[in-house]
Design an enzyme around this catalytic site. Structure first.
Site, mmCIF file in Angstrom:
data_model
loop_
_atom_site.group_PDB
_atom_site.id
_atom_site.type_symbol
_atom_site.label_atom_id
_atom_site.label_comp_id
_atom_site.label_asym_id
_atom_site.label_seq_id
_atom_site.Cartn_x
_atom_site.Cartn_y
_atom_site.Cartn_z
ATOM 1 N N GLU A 303 3.227 -2.853 -4.363
ATOM 2 C CA GLU A 303 2.085 -3.673 -4.797
ATOM 3 C C GLU A 303 1.895 -4.928 -3.957
ATOM 4 O O GLU A 303 1.030 -5.750 -4.249
ATOM 5 C CB GLU A 303 2.212 -4.113 -6.265
ATOM 6 C CG GLU A 303 2.328 -3.008 -7.271
ATOM 7 C CD GLU A 303 2.456 -3.536 -8.702
ATOM 8 O OE1 GLU A 303 2.360 -4.775 -8.912
ATOM 9 O OE2 GLU A 303 2.670 -2.727 -9.607
ATOM 10 N N GLY A 304 2.728 -5.156 -2.960
ATOM 11 C CA GLY A 304 2.689 -6.430 -2.249
ATOM 12 C C GLY A 304 3.513 -7.504 -2.921
ATOM 13 O O GLY A 304 3.443 -8.683 -2.542
#
Length: 335
Positions: A303-304
């Site tokens: 997801e970063g």
């Protein structure tokens, strides 16, 4: 934007270098600050790196962006993930509602969050039997990544969401740097031993099917990657052309640039490895492309999330670099 595969290849041959004058000025400033030389360790290196890309002695992050790309993979039907492909779209909806880890972590880092779902209703082809994407599909994904690099962004962090994309990431690494599936495959979303063995067999089948194919970065991405991985590659290359530093997330996000790094090692010159994830192939990949992670927190979410946490460290580096007094200003050490 990339109009063709040749256009993408041409961009890789024209990667700009940092501003050496700004780097030298930033290094000289570090030597004058009220601290022993080198005592802030990698915080000093970060400030100098970003100074070179921003072209100024005292770099700043006025606008940071976290871009999360989402895509679905046809190879998910082979049972390589602990979750069904439908979870990709469900998580994208969670991002939109503000309920995911990346929403909270981006806010904590003072970064805007952009989520880019790419044709979630059309998974890539099963890459054990065909190229994952057509040329047109791969170009569209590259350009979806390029589009997030807007004017005014000082720092870009990239992440991904896509069930089965750790399988694609491992395949990209093996094709780019050699080795077999067992050298790169990990548990991903949490598959058991049987699931990991199945995943490795799928990766080996894909490598065998595409053996002998052209080995250009574009071809490797379109054959073994995914839309979200190609988008990350497009974003990283476009950020380089715009002289914007990039913070990479974990194994999957970093694997998106493996085919580029294999032929153009300098692609990582503007890249910061936000963290090293718990996925076993990530540290091996970072070592191979010559990046040292800022953090090691046993994260493996994607997801970063790891990149977003690292933005806080980078902000601290620039705060110290720009805000500390020099010895002369503080009147320390004078006669």
């Amino acid at each position: 934007m990339f109009a063709s595969a040749a256009d993408f290849s041409a961009a890789l041959s024209a990667l700009p270098s940092p501003d050496s004058g700004a780097r030298s000025a930033a290094a000289a400033r570090q030597a004058q600050l009220t601290k022993p030389p080198g005592s802030l360790g990698r915080l000093e290196d970060l400030a100098i790196l970003i100074a070179g890309w921003q072209g100024r002695e005292r770099p700043e992050i006025g606008r940071a962006r976290v871009a999360v790309f989402a895509g679905n993979h046809g190879v998910a039907a082979r049972g390589v993930s602990a979750f069904p492909a439908s979870v990709t779209a469900q998580m994208v909806e969670n991002f939109a509602r503000g309920g995911a880890a990346i929403n909270a972590l981006s806010a904590a880092a003072g970064a805007e969050l952009v989520v880019v779902p790419i044709d979630l209703d059309r998974p890539t082809a099963d890459f054990t039997m065909a190229a994952a994407m057509t040329e047109a599909e791969c170009l569209a994904a590259l350009n979806a990544g390029a589009a997030v690099v807007e004017d005014g962004i000082d720092l870009l962090a990239v992440g991904e969401m896509g069930i089965a994309n750790s399988t694609a990431a491992a395949a990209l690494c093996a094709a780019s740097f050699g080795g077999e599936a067992v050298d790169w495959a990990g548990p991903g979303t949490g598959v058991d031993a049987a699931g990991l063995a199945r995943k490795a067999a799928v990766i080996d089948a894909a490598l065998a099917f595409h053996r002998g194919a052209p080995a250009s970065p574009f071809e490797t991405l379109r054959r073994l990657g995914g839309r979200e991985l190609s988008a990350i590659a497009g974003a990283v290359v476009t950020a380089r052309l715009a002289r914007v530093p990039v913070v990479m997330d974990g194994f999957i996000a970093t694997a998106a640039i493996a085919p580029i790094a294999a032929s153009q090692p300098a692609i990582v010159d503007h890249v910061i490895a936000g963290h090293v994830s718990a996925e076993p192939g990530h540290r091996r990949l970072l070592d191979r492309i010559g990046l040292a992670p800022l953090l090691s927190l046993d994260m493996r979410l994607g997801e970063g999330s790891g990149a977003a946490v690292a933005i806080n460290i980078i902000r601290s580096a620039l705060a110290a670099h720009g805000g500390m007094a020099t010895f002369a200003e503080a009147g320390i050490g004078g006669a």
